[in-house]
Scaffold this motif. Sequence first.
Motif, short mmCIF file in Angstrom:
data_model
loop_
_atom_site.label_atom_id
_atom_site.label_comp_id
_atom_site.label_asym_id
_atom_site.label_seq_id
_atom_site.Cartn_x
_atom_site.Cartn_y
_atom_site.Cartn_z
N ARG A 154 0.84 -1.47 -0.21
CA ARG A 154 0.29 -0.04 -0.28
C ARG A 154 0.59 0.95 0.25
O ARG A 154 0.54 2.43 -1.09
N SER A 155 1.78 1.53 0.38
CA SER A 155 2.84 2.39 1.08
C SER A 155 3.44 2.79 -0.58
O SER A 155 3.67 3.38 -1.19
N SER A 156 3.93 1.73 -1.92
CA SER A 156 4.23 1.94 -2.79
C SER A 156 3.35 2.87 -3.52
O SER A 156 3.16 3.13 -4.30
N PHE A 157 1.90 2.21 -2.91
CA PHE A 157 1.06 2.85 -4.20
C PHE A 157 1.00 3.85 -4.15
O PHE A 157 0.14 4.95 -4.54
N TYR A 158 0.54 3.87 -2.41
CA TYR A 158 -0.42 6.10 -2.10
C TYR A 158 1.72 6.78 -1.98
O TYR A 158 1.42 7.65 -2.74
N LYS A 159 2.65 6.57 -2.63
CA LYS A 159 3.89 7.06 -3.03
C LYS A 159 3.61 7.30 -4.28
O LYS A 159 4.63 8.47 -4.64
#
Length: 147
Positions: A48-53
Amino acid sequence: MKEKHPFYVINRSVLPEVFLKVVEVKNLLENDKMLTVQEATEQIGISRSSFYKYKDAIFPFYDKGKSEAITVLIHLQDEAGRLSDVLNYIAGAGGNVLTINQMLPMNGIAIINLCIQTAGMNMTIDDLLRGLGNLNGVKEIQILARE
């Protein structure tokens, strides 16, 4: 100092896999409103953090996500009802025609310049253009600008 060129067009074949996966997650979320970000990222295989980044940094060239209007040039056969067919198709797609400019027909072809508000459409811009191109009397269609 402000960067002169903050955006670049890059061939997808050289993009790191994470960027392509972010686009896949965005497509999943757009097509399935019941899906959560967590479910979509798990399904595609990124965090999820990669997506939001990266979600606000990458988008398909012809579907910027935040596009509000396109300007198209249409070469249309000069016959009664052809422009009406085009306008009805756009309305059926949820698009809103903001401006229409038509040149005098020459050699049986009228050149139409349309600015179309796309934010409320029920199809992608690519699908709209494909559908318009398939209408009787439409000889050529091209995007001139995106806003």
